[in-house]
Motif scaffolding. Structure first.
Motif, PDB file in Angstrom:
ATOM      1  N   LYS A  96       0.885  -1.269  -0.179  1.00 13.02           N
ATOM      2  CA  LYS A  96      -0.011   0.201   0.163  1.00 13.02           C
ATOM      3  C   LYS A  96       0.854   1.213   0.177  1.00 13.02           C
ATOM      4  N   ASN A 100       0.968   4.161  -3.095  1.00  7.33           N
ATOM      5  CA  ASN A 100       0.617   5.358  -2.757  1.00  7.33           C
ATOM      6  C   ASN A 100      -1.037   5.287  -2.309  1.00  7.33           C
ATOM      7  N   THR A 101      -1.405   4.209  -2.065  1.00  3.09           N
ATOM      8  CA  THR A 101      -2.867   3.921  -1.400  1.00  3.09           C
ATOM      9  C   THR A 101      -2.795   3.694   0.072  1.00  3.09           C
ATOM     10  N   SER A 103      -2.705   5.278   3.870  1.00  2.00           N
ATOM     11  CA  SER A 103      -2.979   6.466   4.568  1.00  2.00           C
ATOM     12  C   SER A 103      -1.933   7.076   5.145  1.00  2.00           C
ATOM     13  N   THR A 169       1.707   9.964  -1.740  1.00  4.42           N
ATOM     14  CA  THR A 169       0.413   9.747  -1.256  1.00  4.42           C
ATOM     15  C   THR A 169      -0.553  10.881  -1.629  1.00  4.42           C
ATOM     16  N   GLN A 172      -1.129  11.778  -5.346  1.00  2.92           N
ATOM     17  CA  GLN A 172      -1.910  10.947  -5.780  1.00  2.92           C
ATOM     18  C   GLN A 172      -3.435  11.146  -5.242  1.00  2.92           C
ATOM     19  N   ASP A 173      -3.608  11.800  -4.208  1.00  4.23           N
ATOM     20  CA  ASP A 173      -4.998  12.083  -3.655  1.00  4.23           C
ATOM     21  C   ASP A 173      -5.354  13.491  -4.512  1.00  4.23           C
TER      22      ASP A 173
END
Length: 186
Positions: A96, A100-101, A103, A169, A172-173
């Motif tokens: 993860k 980049n998934t 949190s 991350t 990506q968000d």
């Protein structure tokens, strides 16, 4: 090489009597090559061969060290299964982080665990060398020294790795949010 059916620990510390490199794990970047004498080296096996390191004495000195959970020699099928399950959990979290998934909390948890693994393995290897350097074969001394050096390098990299993972991350968000906004307008 790993024995068939055995999941190698991914902590990077030498085992008592270390002399062969195990296969690197999926999370090699953060956990490293494993150094072991054999897949079935138990404390009793090592003691029977006259190996100078008394693992039970070390366990009493470092009872909360992750070495005992992750890497101490064992043939106990239940313990090996627990290690395999724990390894899979950390590798899934590493996946993860890499994709980049994860949190922010997951990123920080993953690298906090990596930090603790390295600190504990430095502590273990340092204690072995402090108590047994003169009794250890030169090769084994070198493996413990290498483990310490490798884990110190990893510790130095953790802040940069956290920063990079969080930046990826967040990017990506932002890209996902932008895509969702633009898809909603059409």
């Amino acid at each position: 090489m790993s024995s068939p059916g055995r999941v190698p620990p991914r902590d990077g510390a030498p085992r008592s009597g270390a002399s062969v490199l195990d296969e690197p794990s999926v999370a090699e970047e953060d956990h490293g090559a494993n150094l072991v004498r054999s897949a079935s080296s138990t404390p009793e096996d090592l003691a029977g061969r006259g190996y100078p390191v008394d693992l039970e004495r070390l366990r009493a000195q470092l009872p909360d060290n992750l070495y005992w959970q992750l890497g101490a020699p064992t043939d106990d099928p239940r313990e090996l299964q627990e290690r395999a399950e724990e390894q899979k959990r950390w590798e899934d979290l590493f996946g993860k982080v890499q994709s980049n998934t994860a949190s922010e909390e997951e990123v920080r948890r993953y690298y906090e665990h990596s930090r603790r693994v390295s600190e504990d393995y430095i502590q273990f290897a340092s204690l072995v060398l402090a108590q047994h350097r003169d009794e250890l074969p030169e090769h084994d001394q070198g493996l413990y020294e290498l483990s310490i050096k490798m884990h110190r390098s990893r510790l130095a990299e953790i802040p940069r790795q956290i920063e990079g993972a969080l930046a990826r991350t967040q990017a990506q968000d932002r890209a996902r949010d932008e895509w969702q906004r633009s898809a909603g307008r059409e």
